[in-house]
Design an enzyme around this catalytic site. Structure first.
Site, short mmCIF file in Angstrom:
data_model
loop_
_atom_site.label_atom_id
_atom_site.label_comp_id
_atom_site.label_asym_id
_atom_site.label_seq_id
_atom_site.Cartn_x
_atom_site.Cartn_y
_atom_site.Cartn_z
N CYS A 1 38.77 35.50 56.79
CA CYS A 1 38.61 36.79 57.48
C CYS A 1 37.19 36.94 57.99
CB CYS A 1 38.95 37.94 56.53
SG CYS A 1 38.67 39.57 57.25
N CYS B 1 38.29 42.37 49.62
CA CYS B 1 38.52 41.05 49.04
C CYS B 1 37.28 40.57 48.30
CB CYS B 1 38.88 40.03 50.14
SG CYS B 1 40.47 40.36 50.93
N GLU C 1 58.24 59.09 32.30
CA GLU C 1 57.34 59.05 33.46
C GLU C 1 56.78 60.45 33.68
OE1 GLU C 1 55.03 58.53 36.44
OE2 GLU C 1 56.03 56.75 35.65
N ASP D 1 54.21 49.97 31.06
CA ASP D 1 53.49 49.57 32.27
C ASP D 1 52.54 50.69 32.66
OD1 ASP D 1 52.61 48.44 34.61
OD2 ASP D 1 54.49 48.67 35.70
N CYS E 1 47.58 45.71 34.72
CA CYS E 1 46.82 45.27 35.88
C CYS E 1 45.33 45.20 35.58
CB CYS E 1 47.07 46.20 37.08
SG CYS E 1 46.58 47.92 36.79
#
Length: 430
Positions: free
Chosen positions: A84, A95, A314, A358, A385
């Site tokens: 890029c 990034c 949730e 999660d 994550c």
């Protein structure tokens, strides 16, 4: 220069040089590599372990420095030319690793996960980061991109740790369906941000957040258009407020502003990993905590069958509504709204055969770990994550008899430092 290539020791009151010559060490969590200057840690971006670089200091604290590698004196064999033109020091912050080969990126991410497990959980665990199908060159995978908009109405992406906007003509990690909307090439007067979402079912939406006390002017765009009204949620101005995501043979309704995995292959990959590690059996009682739109709950419900049961929890009201619609053909599954620990208490949940969690990037946290541990489930599958909060929570599970039995890591976010993990914790029988 002193013997290690850094500048000579500073005298009291002496100003730190704007540029330092450094030998770069190991990778750190967050897209940095670690170097040292006169005993102080320097977190360096745009570098690779083993390189010798000239780094420009971008931030100084009493404990450490942050810097960008602006000149490579001795390059790593893993270094490549970033694909890029907007990547690099002082440019787009989206990034972290475009200057590393994909193979090297995955090794670096594996090193980070392993280091977090060692440092925070006291565990030595070999980690391999697996490719996720759908982006073999590491590009064109991101199905949700948020663009910042400047006062002139031009859209772009934020620079690293900055409110400044890098104006781009295209984003190489964005999915082609996102790029087809052309958000970065259109004018958005009165908007503070524009988010483009492209679903696997073929739907596309643009979510516009207006500036305070301003009315955003929305250009002609080939997508449903939603207005972000803050605490009141989103309102559809044109088209539907929800999108269709397909995983295997099942369709999921997902509110356009809600959460769904951004890599096109991630949902199926993670579902497969959760079921493989969790091994749900017919007749079992399973919990899906932070269940979102019901991806894992559906897979669990199919596995436990009519004689079993699944409870999803949730907090987000729109996600609860989506999940209930997505699970309506599976009567053994139900979804309730609330904070996890409060919902488990409210429904007097005292046991489970399997727990899947999660959580958001902040992780479970100690109160939820303690509440889940009280269920004494033989198996806990933890989807994360953030390797740091994952490792921290694994350590907090340990006093309750849970140990890490297996872990899979996935390169869901090529070219960035982010990595997704699915960990299996099992309770030792005393």
């Amino acid at each position: 220069m002193n013997g290690n290539g850094s500048t000579a020791p500073q005298e009291p009151g002496e100003t730190l040089p704007a540029r330092l010559e450094l030998t770069v060490g190991a990778v750190a969590n967050g897209g940095w590599c670690v170097a040292r200057h006169e005993g102080r840690v320097v977190f360096v971006r745009h570098a690779l372990p083993g390189e010798r670089v000239v780094a420009e200091v971008t931030e100084e604290t009493t404990r450490f420095l942050r810097a960008d590698a602006v000149e490579i004196l001795e390059a790593s064999p893993d270094r490549v030319t970033p694909p890029c033109p907007f990547a690099g020091p002082g440019r787009c912050g989206g990034c972290d690793w475009q200057h590393a080969s994909l193979e090297a990126q995955r090794r670096l991410k594996a090193d980070v996960v392993a280091e977090q497990l060692r440092r925070l959980a006291g565990l030595d665990h070999k980690v391999v980061v697996e490719e996720v199908p759908g982006a073999p060159d590491g590009l064109g995978w991101r199905t949700r991109v948020q663009f910042a908009v400047d006062r002139d109405g031009s859209a772009g992406l934020r620079r690293h740790r900055s409110h400044e906007i890098e104006h781009i003509t295209g984003c190489l990690i964005a999915h082609p369906a996102v790029e087809e909307a052309g958000a970065e090439r259109l004018a958005w007067p009165g908007a503070s941000s524009v988010e483009v979402v492209a679903a696997s079912g073929g739907d596309r939406a643009v979510i516009v957040e207006p500036l305070p006390h301003r009315r955003a002017t929305i250009p002609d765009v080939d997508a449903a258009v939603l207005l972000d009204e803050g605490r009141r949620g989103t309102r559809a101005l044109r088209g539907r407020a929800s999108l269709t995501e397909r995983v295997g043979e099942r369709d999921y309704r997902v509110t356009a502003s809600g959460f769904w995995q951004v890599h096109p292959g991630a949902a199926a990959t993670l579902l497969g990993a959760v079921l493989d590690l969790g091994r749900p059996e017919p007749g079992e009682w399973a919990l899906d905590l932070y269940c979102g739109a019901g991806l894992f709950a559906a897979g669990l419900a199919e596995a436990v069958g009519p004689e079993g049961a699944v409870l999803g929890v949730e907090l987000d009201p729109q996600a609860v509504q989506d999940a209930r619609i997505n699970l309506r053909d599976l009567p053994q599954a139900q979804v309730e709204r609330g904070k996890v620990e409060e919902a488990l208490d409210r429904f007097e949940i005292e046991r489970a055969d399997l727990v899947v969690a999660d959580p958001p990037r902040a992780g479970l946290g100690r109160p939820v770990v303690e509440r889940v541990a009280r269920l004494e489930a033989p198996r806990v599958v933890y989807v994360s994550c953030d390797p740091a909060t994952l490792a921290r929570d694994i350590a907090w599970f340990a006093p309750y008899g849970y140990r890490l039995e297996d872990l899979r890591a996935f390169d869901q976010y090529p070219m960035t430092h982010h990595v997704e993990c699915v960990a299996l914790l099992v309770k030792d029988v005393i």
